[in-house]
Design an enzyme around this catalytic site. Structure first.
Site, PDB file in Angstrom:
ATOM      1  CG  PHE A   1      11.052  -2.589  11.440  1.00  0.00           C
ATOM      2  CD1 PHE A   1      11.891  -1.508  11.713  1.00  0.00           C
ATOM      3  CD2 PHE A   1      11.120  -3.152  10.175  1.00  0.00           C
ATOM      4  CE1 PHE A   1      12.765  -1.014  10.736  1.00  0.00           C
ATOM      5  CE2 PHE A   1      11.983  -2.665   9.208  1.00  0.00           C
ATOM      6  CZ  PHE A   1      12.797  -1.592   9.499  1.00  0.00           C
TER       7      PHE A   1
ATOM      8  CE  LYS B   1       2.270  -9.685  12.939  1.00  0.00           C
ATOM      9  NZ  LYS B   1       3.573  -9.618  13.599  1.00  0.00           N
TER      10      LYS B   1
ATOM     11  CD  GLU C   1       7.847 -10.586  13.366  1.00  0.00           C
ATOM     12  OE1 GLU C   1       6.993  -9.680  13.223  1.00  0.00           O
ATOM     13  OE2 GLU C   1       8.082 -11.438  12.492  1.00  0.00           O
TER      14      GLU C   1
ATOM     15  CB  SER D   1       7.807  -5.615   2.721  1.00  0.00           C
ATOM     16  OG  SER D   1       7.222  -6.861   3.039  1.00  0.00           O
TER      17      SER D   1
ATOM     18  CB  CYS E   1       6.955   3.895   3.573  1.00  0.00           C
ATOM     19  SG  CYS E   1       5.781   4.963   4.373  1.00  0.00           S
TER      20      CYS E   1
ATOM     21  CD  GLU F   1      10.963  -0.404   0.825  1.00  0.00           C
ATOM     22  OE1 GLU F   1      10.536  -1.562   0.931  1.00  0.00           O
ATOM     23  OE2 GLU F   1      10.379   0.586   1.299  1.00  0.00           O
TER      24      GLU F   1
HETATM   25  P1  NAD Z   1       7.297  -6.701   6.738  1.00  0.00           P
HETATM   26  O1  NAD Z   1       6.457  -6.802   5.531  1.00  0.00           O
HETATM   27  O2  NAD Z   1       8.488  -7.592   6.839  1.00  0.00           O
HETATM   28  O3  NAD Z   1       6.436  -6.965   8.055  1.00  0.00           O
HETATM   29  C1  NAD Z   1       5.201  -6.320   8.270  1.00  0.00           C
HETATM   30  C2  NAD Z   1       4.304  -7.228   9.088  1.00  0.00           C
HETATM   31  O4  NAD Z   1       4.068  -8.432   8.358  1.00  0.00           O
HETATM   32  C3  NAD Z   1       4.921  -7.638  10.419  1.00  0.00           C
HETATM   33  O5  NAD Z   1       3.925  -7.556  11.411  1.00  0.00           O
HETATM   34  C4  NAD Z   1       5.392  -9.057  10.175  1.00  0.00           C
HETATM   35  O6  NAD Z   1       5.305  -9.876  11.320  1.00  0.00           O
HETATM   36  C5  NAD Z   1       4.438  -9.577   9.113  1.00  0.00           C
HETATM   37  N1  NAD Z   1       5.073 -10.535   8.189  1.00  0.00           N
HETATM   38  C6  NAD Z   1       6.372 -10.577   7.792  1.00  0.00           C
HETATM   39  N2  NAD Z   1       6.554 -11.571   6.896  1.00  0.00           N
HETATM   40  C7  NAD Z   1       5.364 -12.179   6.727  1.00  0.00           C
HETATM   41  C8  NAD Z   1       4.904 -13.279   5.919  1.00  0.00           C
HETATM   42  N3  NAD Z   1       5.733 -13.926   5.112  1.00  0.00           N
HETATM   43  N4  NAD Z   1       3.598 -13.618   5.988  1.00  0.00           N
HETATM   44  C9  NAD Z   1       2.747 -12.952   6.782  1.00  0.00           C
HETATM   45  N5  NAD Z   1       3.132 -11.911   7.579  1.00  0.00           N
HETATM   46  C10 NAD Z   1       4.413 -11.531   7.548  1.00  0.00           C
HETATM   47  O7  NAD Z   1       7.722  -5.160   6.871  1.00  0.00           O
HETATM   48  P2  NAD Z   1       8.730  -4.524   7.910  1.00  0.00           P
HETATM   49  O8  NAD Z   1      10.118  -4.956   7.542  1.00  0.00           O
HETATM   50  O9  NAD Z   1       8.265  -4.703   9.299  1.00  0.00           O
HETATM   51  O10 NAD Z   1       8.553  -2.970   7.571  1.00  0.00           O
HETATM   52  C11 NAD Z   1       9.260  -2.312   6.558  1.00  0.00           C
HETATM   53  C12 NAD Z   1       8.461  -2.233   5.288  1.00  0.00           C
HETATM   54  O11 NAD Z   1       7.226  -1.582   5.543  1.00  0.00           O
HETATM   55  C13 NAD Z   1       9.135  -1.414   4.200  1.00  0.00           C
HETATM   56  O12 NAD Z   1       8.953  -2.065   2.974  1.00  0.00           O
HETATM   57  C14 NAD Z   1       8.390  -0.097   4.235  1.00  0.00           C
HETATM   58  O13 NAD Z   1       8.409   0.635   3.018  1.00  0.00           O
HETATM   59  C15 NAD Z   1       7.008  -0.561   4.573  1.00  0.00           C
HETATM   60  N6  NAD Z   1       6.199   0.510   5.135  1.00  0.00           N
HETATM   61  C16 NAD Z   1       5.271   1.059   4.327  1.00  0.00           C
HETATM   62  C17 NAD Z   1       4.498   2.106   4.782  1.00  0.00           C
HETATM   63  C18 NAD Z   1       3.483   2.745   3.882  1.00  0.00           C
HETATM   64  O14 NAD Z   1       2.772   3.603   4.337  1.00  0.00           O
HETATM   65  N7  NAD Z   1       3.390   2.376   2.619  1.00  0.00           N
HETATM   66  C19 NAD Z   1       4.662   2.579   6.089  1.00  0.00           C
HETATM   67  C20 NAD Z   1       5.609   1.969   6.914  1.00  0.00           C
HETATM   68  C21 NAD Z   1       6.381   0.928   6.414  1.00  0.00           C
END
Ligand code: NAD
Length: 488
Positions: free
Chosen positions: A153, A177, A180, A230, A285, A379
């Protein structure tokens, strides 16, 4: 801003058409004020299958085009991003909650990512050599086929551009994808790609949550998956996609340490540390999450507090993404206080007049944190920095090395020798020297170490070219008189 607050319903984009058939739906909310601005379909395996079929159908023609032809579309697309800058910026701001300046910087970065993509024909020149008399070997980079991207997001416009332009210019077709929580920017991206002339089926979007992600990991006709989100979900995706024999790079969360030495320039350091921890409301991040003060740095901490006090939620600090995020961040601050840390600035219970339904956390500086506290290890993903104290540089590096994550680390000092020690010994993929957000620019690539990234290579820049292609090796002999040898 108000004019775009009312958004169209989110649709899937498959084979050049926006569609939505009888799905269950989920509301999309603006975290700026908590208003419902749209809703999106929660798609299923069948939707992913339909998108993969469209992408597979488009692949032969798309991959057979020359680089020059594919790149022309991305020149046009980049111009469209520029033309629509204001609208795209406001869209990011609306669905994610960033400030206008942060949202604009994100769209500008997307343009820069397109600039790298259009340079790929100059970057990859295939290899050829006469390996034996009259016999030549050549290596060509070929696309993989249908690939998929799953995005988070926090950068609704930029993160999709980490992958889409490069993967497509290299001849792949794609299913994306989006998160959401922020699906609108990706939908607009599809419209602009279509306007730029992208053929149907080359880029497809399937909206939804976990079920879509699982379908992507399981679908037999997807060759590669990139994930950004994450660490918890990165591990799930990496394991599931690779166990289904797909190539995968999965970027996870972060806990970035900034090491501040007593000889650091006080003003520059205070500005950089505060900008790093509070920019995008700490939802980056690359955000500073832990500051390790080495020896005596009280004068810098005092300046940081002064600097952070200038940050006003709702003005130069955006919202966090949701009520849950706000509660989680405030929970971490409460835990630190309970465990004996000292709050130099407390951003809890922040509201913004006229936007009472929004989710705001003010800048928070927590001092005298110890390595056993949750704010030192986990985090937080909010505008919060934890200050730890170290006697010397060795101890500071040991603290940094103790983190499970390894996205970024930075050092603030005027000493080249000490900076070099941190460059060598920090356990992170991206290192900053007197820079609080050390994001490499193209053609350098973006990616962390340890639990901040799973898989080989990085997600952007030159490294991504490896990820989105496979080598074809051809050995050729045309001259029948060429000497017979082991290659006969
Ligand atoms: P998230 O892991 O909750 O969601 C990421 C994606 O995974 C979304 O599209 C979501 O729909 C999907 N998802 C969520 N839960 C899931 C599950 N149980 N099974 C399968 N798919 C699932 O992450 P977020 O909250 O959208 O984003 C924030 C996180 O992203 C932070 O931890 C941040 O550090 C990380 N991030 C990392 C980088 C990097 O370059 N390392 C860059 C941007 C964000």
């Amino acid at each position: 801003m108000e004019a775009i607050a009312k958004q169209p319903k989110v649709k899937n984009f498959i084979n050049g058409k926006f569609e939505r058939n009888g799905h269950t739906t989920m509301d999309v909310m603006s975290p700026l004020d908590g208003r419902i601005i749209s809703n999106l379909p929660l798609s299923t395996y069948d939707d992913v299958d339909e998108a993969v079929k469209a992408a597979a159908k488009a692949f032969p023609e798309w991959s057979a085009m020359t680089f020059k032809e594919r790149v022309q579309i991305f020149f046009k697309y980049r111009s469209l991003l520029e033309q629509h800058m204001e609208e795209l910026t406001n869209l990011v701001r609306l669905e994610n909650g960033k400030t206008y300046g942060e949202a604009k910087a994100e769209v500008e970065k997307s343009m820069e990512l397109c600039e790298f993509a259009v340079s790929i024909p100059q970057v990859i020149v295939n290899e050829i050599q006469e390996v034996s008399k009259g016999v030549e070997c050549r290596i060509e980079r070929k696309p993989l086929g249908v690939v998929a991207c799953i995005t988070p997001f926090n950068f609704p416009n930029m993160v999709p551009h980490w992958t889409m332009p490069n993967a497509l210019v290299l001849g792949n077709t794609m299913v994306m994808k989006p998160s959401e929580l922020v699906p609108l920017s990706t939908m607009r991206m599809a419209e602009l790609l279509q306007e730029a002339g992208l053929p149907d089926g080359v880029f497809n979007i399937v909206n939804g949550g976990k079920e879509v992600v699982e379908a992507i990991c399981d679908h037999p006709d997807i060759e590669a998956v990139s994930f950004v989100g994450s660490t918890k979900v990165a591990k799930i995706v990496y394991k599931r996609a690779t166990s289904n024999l797909k190539r995968c790079v999965a970027l996870g969360g972060a806990k970035n340490h900034l090491l501040v030495l007593p000889d650091a320039n006080p003003e520059m350091t205070a500005n950089n540390v505060v900008a790093s921890m509070s920019g995008c409301a700490g939802q980056r991040c690359m955000a500073a999450s832990v500051m390790v003060g080495v020896d005596e740095v009280q004068h810098i901490i005092d300046r940081m507090v002064e600097e952070a006090k200038k940050i006003v939620p709702g003005e130069n600090l955006g919202s966090v993404i949701s009520a849950e995020a706000k509660a989680r961040i405030e929970g971490y601050i409460a835990d630190a206080e309970r465990d004996g840390a000292k709050l130099l600035l407390d951003g809890r219970n922040t509201t913004v007049a006229g936007k009472e339904g929004g989710f705001y956390v003010g800048p928070t500086i927590i001092d005298y944190v110890t390595t056993d506290m949750s704010v030192a290890r986990e985090e937080i993903f909010g505008p919060v920095i934890s200050i730890l104290r170290a006697k010397n540089l060795d101890e500071a590096i040991e603290i940094e090395n103790g983190s499970n994550y390894g996205n970024a680390a930075a050092v603030f000092t005027q000493s080249g020798g000490l900076a070099k020690q941190v460059m060598e010994r920090a356990s992170a993929g991206m290192i900053g020297v007197n820079i609080g957000v050390p994001v490499p620019r193209e053609p350098f690539s973006f990616g962390g170490w340890n639990e901040s990234k799973f898989g080989v290579g990085d997600i952007t820049g030159r490294s991504s070219i490896e990820f989105w292609t496979q080598n074809k090796k051809t050995t050729i002999k045309w001259n029948p008189e060429a000497k017979t040898n082991w290659m006969s």
